[in-house]
Design a protein around this motif. Structure first.
Motif, short mmCIF file in Angstrom:
data_model
loop_
_atom_site.label_atom_id
_atom_site.label_comp_id
_atom_site.label_asym_id
_atom_site.label_seq_id
_atom_site.Cartn_x
_atom_site.Cartn_y
_atom_site.Cartn_z
N HIS A 117 0.85 -1.20 0.00
CA HIS A 117 0.00 0.00 0.00
C HIS A 117 0.88 1.25 0.00
O HIS A 117 2.08 1.16 0.25
N ASP A 119 1.16 4.94 2.06
CA ASP A 119 0.64 5.62 3.25
C ASP A 119 0.06 6.96 2.84
O ASP A 119 0.36 7.48 1.76
N HIS A 203 4.66 -0.20 -0.39
CA HIS A 203 5.43 -0.99 0.57
C HIS A 203 4.57 -1.96 1.38
O HIS A 203 3.35 -1.87 1.40
N HIS A 220 3.69 8.45 11.18
CA HIS A 220 3.33 9.05 9.89
C HIS A 220 3.19 10.56 10.07
O HIS A 220 2.48 11.01 10.97
#
Ligand SMILES: O=C(O)CCC(=O)C(=O)O
Ligand SMILES: [Fe+2]
Length: 250
Positions: A117, A119, A203, A220
């Motif tokens: 996916h 982020d 990733h 994040h």
């Protein structure tokens, strides 16, 4: 408690260059021994609460006294995330650091693996807390670095998500990884800090052997899509979906 080694010199400009050129940057022995053993204790008590299985704790940094709360409040780490983000994104519109503790334990070591996916954040930082012994099945991090640009418009992402974040595309990508593991995988070492452009990098992680223990804290930071009320709403919904997804896969 200081989370990182005092004698560590951090060169933000070099980190940004390496993120752009190499995709993934490792700051070796970033974390102090004390912080790492605190984080390991937290993981052990999380496993006591959740059981030996695959699970995620969303925003573990909100709980006082946890290793994750020390992480997200640490001025040095905050400054690092802020400055690398600002180097590539004029208005990062950052809120707080979004953080997740992710644990793979118990008989099914492949749970949560190969779920490639992107982020939502500009930068993603990964602190490995426990890693299985280095082998083919030790849950290495997989990165297809810098595959897409930072975008301001969300719609392109929705379309891309449909194309790329499904079982068939992920299986195809897994074959690509296994055809040249050295190129796409990174064995993670507890105590090191790993950085990559989360928004731009497709990733995930390789499977672990049964009854392995793999625990990571993800941070994040930076939001490339601006901060309108509409976008805040979309983000809140996205986090809800994400939390449900994480629950479901437990
Ligand atoms: O645990 C990992 O190595 C990566 C997990 C990840 O990418 C995520 O939770 O967004
Ligand atoms: Fe991720």
């Amino acid at each position: 408690m200081t989370i990182s080694r005092a004698d560590l010199a951090i060169d933000t400009g070099k980190i940004v260059d390496d993120l752009n050129d190499k995709g993934i940057v490792c700051i070796e022995r970033f974390f102090s021994r004390d912080w790492l053993s605190h984080a390991q204790q937290d993981v052990r008590s999380a496993i006591e609460r959740h059981g030996e299985k695959y699970f995620s704790v969303v925003l573990p940094g909100n709980a006082k006294g946890t290793a994750a709360s020390e992480l997200i409040r640490d001025e040095r780490l905050r400054a690092l995330l802020r400055s690398v983000t600002e180097a590539v994104c004029e208005q990062p519109n950052a809120e707080e650091i979004y953080n997740v503790l992710r644990v793979i334990a118990g008989p099914d070591g492949s749970k949560g693996s190969l779920e490639f996916h992107y982020d939502a954040s500009v930068i993603s930082a990964l602190a490995p807390v426990f890693m299985p012994e280095h082998s083919e099945n030790s849950g290495a991090l997989v990165t297809f670095a810098n595959r897409r640009p930072l975008r301001r418009f969300v719609l392109a992402n929705v379309i891309e998500k449909i194309i790329m974040q499904n079982r068939f595309y992920r299986q195809r990508q897994a074959r690509v990884v296994y055809s040249d593991p050295d190129k796409f995988t990174q064995y993670l070492v507890p105590g090191n800090l790993y950085l990559f452009w989360g928004y731009r990098t497709f990733h995930g992680n390789l499977p672990c052997a049964p009854h392995s223990l793999r625990a990571t804290i993800l941070l994040h930071y930076g939001n490339p899509h601006g901060n309108s009320i509409l976008l805040k709403g979309i983000r809140a919904a996205r986090r809800l979906v994400e939390a449900v997804r994480r629950r479901k896969s437990e």
